[in-house]
Design an enzyme around this catalytic site. Structure first.
Site, short mmCIF file in Angstrom:
data_model
loop_
_atom_site.label_atom_id
_atom_site.label_comp_id
_atom_site.label_asym_id
_atom_site.label_seq_id
_atom_site.Cartn_x
_atom_site.Cartn_y
_atom_site.Cartn_z
N ARG A 56 22.96 -6.41 55.07
CA ARG A 56 23.79 -6.20 55.98
C ARG A 56 22.85 -6.54 57.09
NH1 ARG A 56 26.77 -2.05 52.72
NH2 ARG A 56 25.16 -0.60 53.01
N PHE A 88 36.64 -7.50 51.43
CA PHE A 88 36.35 -6.54 50.49
C PHE A 88 35.37 -5.34 51.25
CE2 PHE A 88 36.73 -10.42 47.82
CZ PHE A 88 37.77 -9.95 46.86
N ASP A 120 40.68 -4.93 52.97
CA ASP A 120 40.43 -4.48 51.57
C ASP A 120 41.83 -3.77 51.00
OD1 ASP A 120 37.70 -2.87 50.43
OD2 ASP A 120 39.41 -2.00 49.66
N SER A 121 41.75 -3.76 49.74
CA SER A 121 43.35 -3.17 49.33
C SER A 121 43.10 -1.57 49.13
CB SER A 121 43.15 -3.80 47.75
OG SER A 121 41.96 -3.41 47.00
N ASP A 142 32.49 -9.84 49.60
CA ASP A 142 31.83 -8.68 48.76
C ASP A 142 32.65 -8.17 47.85
OD1 ASP A 142 29.53 -7.35 47.59
OD2 ASP A 142 29.82 -5.90 49.43
N CYS A 147 28.29 -9.02 42.42
CA CYS A 147 27.58 -7.76 41.66
C CYS A 147 27.78 -7.42 40.26
CB CYS A 147 27.80 -6.50 42.43
SG CYS A 147 29.44 -5.89 42.13
#
Ligand code: SAH
Length: 393
Positions: A209, A225, A247-248, A297, A337
């Site tokens: 970040r 995300f 984002d969900s 991400d 990731c």
């Protein structure tokens, strides 16, 4: 005498090279009747002592080696010293970080144990039978070493692979009812230790970040995300013109809004959008919407080798879509990731996406995981987070 594991001939190389994982197929026989989580002696087929390990009869990873010194007693002092050493590494690497991972399992010689510090609170995960068996002692040691206000246990689906039931709740002290506030690189974030994802916050992205922030100055940023908006806070602080958090999870976005307010950003500089990234990026493509900088991400797409192909398609799809939404000269910060997608494969996926999108892409920076998630050299599996900063023509 401790129970023992005897390895098959020619299957001792990995333990000799100090890799911690011993798979069921490498084992010739089990001596004694070790319970799940018990410490066993690992021997080669010729009887040579190789390591001490924690046993689990139901896991594919049948034992996790953690000590290669033959005469070392594995007692309370041993584990306490491991914990102390682990904490000391963070003091050396991130002396001023308020929120950081204090114990990163195998990488710290403490198989299956995760401990994250959020100020005066600790969040703990026991992901293996061994870590579960040591839990009471671990909590007592953490209390005496760190004097926390509360220790909370978070569950994780990988416990099921170890035959462990869900486990979540207070282990020590108390936890405030509301999300707590932590500092990171001078920004402030609300973290919900009980209900947040992982242990509440994506600590592994802290350095990325900060690395990305300067590139956000003056840019219209898409934080895809976004979770609780951590990248957005850094971007706006660095002078981004506008950030969209996508984002969900409505819960994550609610905390993102609170984080942006907490850090003092006017509501005109950011937008939160609850939608599926795969769907929304296509919609924007049709509408001709563009951005100067896109952060991708996503969560872990691969949890088992059989998902690798599908996951590869997923990564390629979002990267292809993002590349097409970037203005010429735009930047893409793209992450994975999934431990099973290594750096090479990830770069190939982004390459394939760029070819299909018809964009000329240059890698500017390689991202990794924060220093509180160090990778033990004998255990490369610990390296799971990777990313590329790409300049897109
Ligand atoms: N970048 C964040 C962490 C992202 S975690 C940070 O620095 O804190 C991954 C996020 O993706 C989660 O918040 C999850 O809710 C969200 N997510 C998962 N699948 C999604 C999808 N298909 N569309 C949109 N968001 C999704």
């Amino acid at each position: 005498m401790r129970p023992g594991l005897v390895l098959r001939p020619d299957r001792d190389r990995s333990v000799r090279r100090r890799h911690p994982w011993i798979f069921s197929g490498a084992i010739a026989r089990v001596e004694g009747r070790p319970a799940a989580g018990a410490v066993v002696d690992v021997r080669a087929a010729d009887g040579t002592w190789l390591a001490a390990a924690e046993f689990n009869p139901v896991s594919q990873i049948r034992a996790r080696a953690f000590c290669w010194e033959p005469d070392r007693p594995i007692d309370a002092t041993f584990w306490r010293e491991r914990l102390q050493a682990s904490i000391a590494r963070r003091q050396r690497l991130l002396p001023h970080r308020e929120a950081c991972r204090l114990v990163f399992a195998e990488s710290d010689g403490l198989p299956g144990l995760i401990v994250d510090r959020y100020g005066r609170y600790l969040v703990l995960q026991t992901l293996t039978a061994g870590a579960e068996a040591r839990k009471t002692q671990t909590v007592a040691d953490l209390v005496s070493l760190l004097d926390p206000l509360g220790i909370w246990q978070r569950d994780d689906p990988v416990r099921r692979k170890e035959g462990l039931p869900p486990a979540e709740g207070l282990l020590y002290g108390a936890l405030p009812a509301e999300p707590i506030v932590i500092g990171e690189h001078g920004h402030r974030f609300l973290v919900d230790l009980r209900r947040g994802q992982k242990t509440g916050f994506y600590l592994d992205q802290a350095e990325n970040r900060a690395l990305l922030a300067p590139y956000c100055a003056g840019a219209e940023v898409l934080n895809a995300f976004s979770y609780t908006g951590a990248f957005a806070v850094y971007a706006l602080a660095a002078g981004a013109r506008h950030v969209v958090n996508l984002d969900s999870s409505a819960e994550a976005l609610a905390l993102a809004a609170a984080n942006l307010q907490l850090n003092g950003f006017a509501a005109t500089r950011w937008t939160n959008l609850e939608a599926d990234v795969f769907v929304q990026l296509r919609r924007w493509r049709e509408e001709g919407r563009q951005f100067d900088l896109i952060i991708l991400d996503p969560p872990k797409f691969v949890t088992a080798p059989e998902h690798l192909e599908r996951a590869t398609r997923g990564y390629k799809d979002i990267n292809w879509l993002a590349l097409r939404l970037l203005r010429p000269g735009g930047l893409l910060a793209t992450f994975s990731c999934s431990g099973l997608v290594d750096r090479d494969l990830f770069q190939k996926i982004v390459f394939a996406a760029a070819l299909d999108a018809g964009r000329e892409v240059r890698i500017v920076t390689h991202f990794g995981q924060a220093p509180d998630h160090p990778v033990l050299l004998t255990f490369p599996e610990a390296a799971y987070l990777k990313g590329l900063l790409c300049h897109v023509e």
